[in-house]
Design an enzyme around this catalytic site. Structure first.
Site, PDB file in Angstrom:
ATOM      1  N   ASP A 280       0.875  -1.336  -0.021  1.00 14.42           N
ATOM      2  CA  ASP A 280      -0.029  -0.116   0.141  1.00 14.42           C
ATOM      3  C   ASP A 280       0.899   1.230  -0.087  1.00 14.42           C
ATOM      4  OD1 ASP A 280      -2.634   0.997   1.942  1.00 14.42           O
ATOM      5  OD2 ASP A 280      -1.907   1.901   0.279  1.00 14.42           O
TER       6      ASP A 280
HETATM    7  C1  GLC Z   1      -3.837   4.396   0.065  1.00 12.60           C
HETATM    8  C2  GLC Z   1      -4.882   3.835   0.596  1.00 12.60           C
HETATM    9  C3  GLC Z   1      -5.114   2.480  -0.211  1.00 12.60           C
HETATM   10  C4  GLC Z   1      -4.932   2.978  -1.739  1.00 12.60           C
HETATM   11  C5  GLC Z   1      -3.732   3.275  -2.239  1.00 12.60           C
HETATM   12  C6  GLC Z   1      -3.342   3.845  -3.610  1.00 12.60           C
HETATM   13  O1  GLC Z   1      -2.906   5.147   0.867  1.00 12.60           O
HETATM   14  O2  GLC Z   1      -4.441   3.150   1.939  1.00 12.60           O
HETATM   15  O3  GLC Z   1      -6.251   1.883  -0.076  1.00 12.60           O
HETATM   16  O4  GLC Z   1      -5.453   1.871  -2.725  1.00 12.60           O
HETATM   17  O5  GLC Z   1      -3.155   4.197  -1.335  1.00 12.60           O
HETATM   18  O6  GLC Z   1      -4.091   4.859  -3.747  1.00 12.60           O
END
Ligand code: GLC
Length: 746
Positions: A280
């Site tokens: 993430d």
């Molecule tokens: C964010 C979120 C995740 C998302 C990723 C890409 O911080 O935690 O759910 O898919 O970054 O945007």
């Protein structure tokens, strides 16, 4: 069956098997193609595939990186022409490996559906599947072939802003809704240009962040991991989810992006996941901040060695992995394994044969069909919490419409709507103006507040005069979009600002008051109840929330939603959820609280059980609760037997009657309790639900079937099995269902 018919059936079966074999063989062939390609790749090119970059702008530097194979995926570009330029550069790289283009398409791309918490309130997986399919069709035409959804974090803490993105507190419901979204996003064939790879996230336990504070540590025990937090992910894996995303949180001191047991032993080993694992956002780099990695090189080594295949945004793999391999700290075989998952997904998506987006075809975004699907979802996602014979309204009534959420086109969409366009939102006020059914209504509209956080009460002086001219007041309150979602935790979940004061002021006028709430979470609204004669709760209902709410308020649609999460009375009760353990001292229903008439009360006069002296033990509204304009009665619960063998199934039947004069739909819920286990089992567990539509006065037998597999759990030895013994079973319209029986599993 005559011969002709038998032959025809046989022919159809042969065709079906050939198609399945072809698709399966495709998968097997990809293994061959992947190995051939991998064998040609340099170490730099392999590492480049593991590097996912955020797209900020198109420039030569980026194109150069792509041409040199220094990235395998980009997130956050949504222009198909830009995607085609990027893919062209990728196809011009030495080995011509296309890019994975990703985006958070969580509850709609352009046509926005209710937030996932709202979709879960429908208890209708078809709603989730349809919504995901619509999103995939709209997003893929803009170049996106990978979405970071479904989010299937169990959420039991309404302070956590991301409860909005989750299907709520229950593993069974969450699993079913997540599975449906995977099917919707991925379709039946991932190589279909309208399909997107789905991503089960956030692995794992992110919703248990301590204090409901986002990104905070979790302390999930192995039992809770196996019996509560992992089951929804298993459901998505079994549904063929193509990717999994690791979570920000550390569990018991180990961040998920560096957790060997979690990723290798559990996700790959026990759960059998054989797709791509992506981190993430900055979570690989954040292991330094956590205090789990010494520096970027250390973080890259840790994640690569636990099998994190693709690193989002922190570019530590591309910086350090080559050297780590040369130093023998990361084996190239580990790199090869990750690159296999990445290449295989690209083959499965059909990107090698066609990486480009057709840019001249007519758009599907905001089509009537998509908008209708979004409206249907918003209708089924609304939950009627209270109705003192005020709803449905009728069109002869003079209506005051007040409140900041009555005409809030952006905020009505909720969180994670990067691409949803507020100009397409139909708000309740917008629906009044545009929908011919409502054009002749006698309405006085005044927002009173500019937003839900506006504390300027200067317009309160208008309220009495407006409301006194009408027969009923409808107040739209709740949360603006930014109050829920990522990093948006709240320590106070009352109606924010002066909204409760607004509601009180309206009630002073002495007319019936209907409260419509649009929010991203369950709010603590007990203090507001006396001032509302009816309450319709909408978890941010999306683009078509306005027409949906009006149809519900005027009875063109009948509320059928049920709460996917407990509504607490006080924020201090959190976490409070229906599927809790009994404890050794459960509070009886009549547990006394502080407010007794005793003076000089002795220490043992109140409170020797598990509850709160000041707010008792009960929530405001329990999981699974929701009213209808119809009245449903349950009777005649019968079991096929009161004894069940391990290899048997048990069928339960209940009679459901609509005793009202209004057709409606009831979500019939089946709960069990395993009375004695090698580890304690929850006092109730949802094991089935059905949406049952009944005409006025109609009765119907509703049946559920349970097998020993349905009763299985990870026991004290972490073995998944059902244990012999007695079970209680209940069927009803909420987790407070009382119509029950007992059976013995032998
Ligand atoms: C964010 C979120 C995740 C998302 C990723 C890409 O911080 O935690 O759910 O898919 O970054 O945007």
């Amino acid at each position: 069956m005559d011969t002709q018919k038998a032959l025809r059936l046989l022919f159809i079966l042969c065709i079906f098997l050939c198609v399945k074999l072809h698709i399966y063989s495709q998968q097997l062939n990809y293994d061959k193609e992947v190995e051939i390609l991998l064998s040609k790749m340099t170490l730099n090119e392999k590492i480049g595939q593991m590097n996912q970059l955020n797209f900020y702008e198109m420039n030569d530097e980026l194109l150069e990186k792509v041409k040199k194979g220094e990235t395998g995926s980009l997130l956050n570009t949504t222009d198909p022409r830009t995607v085609n330029l990027l893919q062209k550069a990728a196809m011009e790289s030495r080995l011509g490996i296309p890019l994975l283009i990703a985006r958070d398409v969580i509850h709609g791309y352009k046509t926005i559906f209710p937030i996932p918490l709202g979709q879960a309130a429908s208890f209708d997986p078809q709603i989730a599947e349809t919504g995901a399919r619509v999103a995939a069709v709209e997003a893929s035409e803009n170049g996106i072939r990978w979405t970071f959804a479904p989010m299937i974090d169990i959420a039991r803490d309404a302070r956590w802003g991301r409860i909005a993105e989750s299907p709520g507190e229950d593993p069974y419901l969450t699993g079913i809704m997540g599975e449906a979204m995977v099917k919707g996003f991925q379709g039946t064939d991932l190589s279909d240009p309208t399909s997107m790879a789905a991503c089960a996230k956030h692995f794992v336990g992110y919703g248990a962040s301590e204090g409901g504070r986002d990104y905070n540590s979790t302390s999930i025990t192995p039992n809770a991991l196996k019996n509560t937090y992992l089951p929804p992910f298993q459901k998505s894996i079994d549904a063929g989810v193509a990717t999994v995303m690791t979570s920000f949180n550390d569990n018991d001191g180990i961040p998920s992006s560096g957790n060997k047991n979690l990723l290798k032993n559990i996700l790959r080993g026990e759960m059998g996941f054989n797709g791509l694992i992506v981190s993430d956002w900055n979570s690989v780099g954040e292991m330094i901040t956590h205090g789990f990695a010494a520096d970027g090189k250390d973080a890259a080594m840790i994640s690569a060695n636990v099998g994190l295949d693709m690193e989002m945004n922190t570019e530590l793999y591309i910086k350090h992995l080559k050297q780590l391999v040369e130093e023998g700290k990361v084996l190239e075989t580990n790199i090869d394994n990750s690159v296999r998952y990445i290449l295989k997904l690209k083959y499965r998506l059909g990107l090698f044969s066609n990486p480009y987006i057709e840019v001249n075809k007519p758009t599907t975004t905001y089509s009537d069909k998509h908008l209708q699907a979004a409206k249907d979802a918003a209708i089924k996602s609304a939950v009627l919490l209270k109705n003192e014979n005020v709803l449905p309204l009728n069109e002869t009534q003079r209506i005051a419409i007040l409140g900041p959420m009555a005409d809030a086109p952006y905020d009505q969409l909720g969180t994670w709507i990067f691409d949803g366009n507020a100009s397409h939102t139909v708000t309740p006020i917008g629906a009044l103006k545009s929908n011919k059914d409502y054009k002749n209504l006698k309405v006085i509209y005044e927002p009173i507040l500019r937003s839900t956080t506006d504390t300027d009460t200067s317009n309160f002086s208008k309220i009495q005069e407006i409301v006194k001219k009408t027969d009923v007041a409808v107040i739209f309150l709740g949360e603006e979009s930014r109050l829920s979602g990522e990093a948006h935790s709240l320590s106070n979940i009352n109606l924010i600002g002066v909204q409760s004061e607004l509601l009180k002021e309206v009630k002073k006028a002495g007319k019936p008051v209907v409260l419509v709430i649009m929010a991203g979470r369950p709010l603590t609204i007990e203090r507001d109840l006396p001032y509302a004669d009816a309450i319709l709760y909408n978890f941010h209902p999306g683009t078509m929330g306005g027409p949906a709410v009006l149809d519900l308020l005027f009875g063109k649609a009948n509320p059928s939603g049920k709460l996917p999460v407990t509504f607490v009375r006080e924020v201090g009760q959190i976490p409070l959820y229906y599927n809790h353990n009994n404890t050794g001292r459960p509070a009886p229903d009549n547990a006394k609280t502080l407010y007794t008439d005793e003076t000089n009360a002795k220490q043992t006069s109140v409170g020797d059980v598990s509850f709160y002296l000041d707010s008792g033990k009960e929530p405001l509204y329990p999981f699974g609760y929701g009213l209808s304009y119809s009245k449903f009665e349950y009777s005649d619960l019968t079991l096929s037997s009161n004894v069940m063998g391990m290899n048997d199934t048990l069928t339960m039947s209940v009679t459901l009657e609509n005793t009202s004069s209004i057709e409606g739909t009831e979500v019939v819920q089946l709960y069990i309790r395993d009375l004695v286990g090698s580890i304690i089992r929850p006092v109730k567990e949802l094991k089935g639900f059905q949406r049952v539509n009944l005409k006025a006065g109609e009765s119907k037998a509703v049946r559920f079937t349970l097998s020993a597999e349905d009763l299985a759990f990870y026991d004290v030895d972490m073995t998944k099995k059902a244990e012999p013994g007695y079970f209680n079973v209940w069927v009803g319209g909420s987790s407070k269902a009382e119509l029950g029986d007992t059976f013995l599993l032998e």
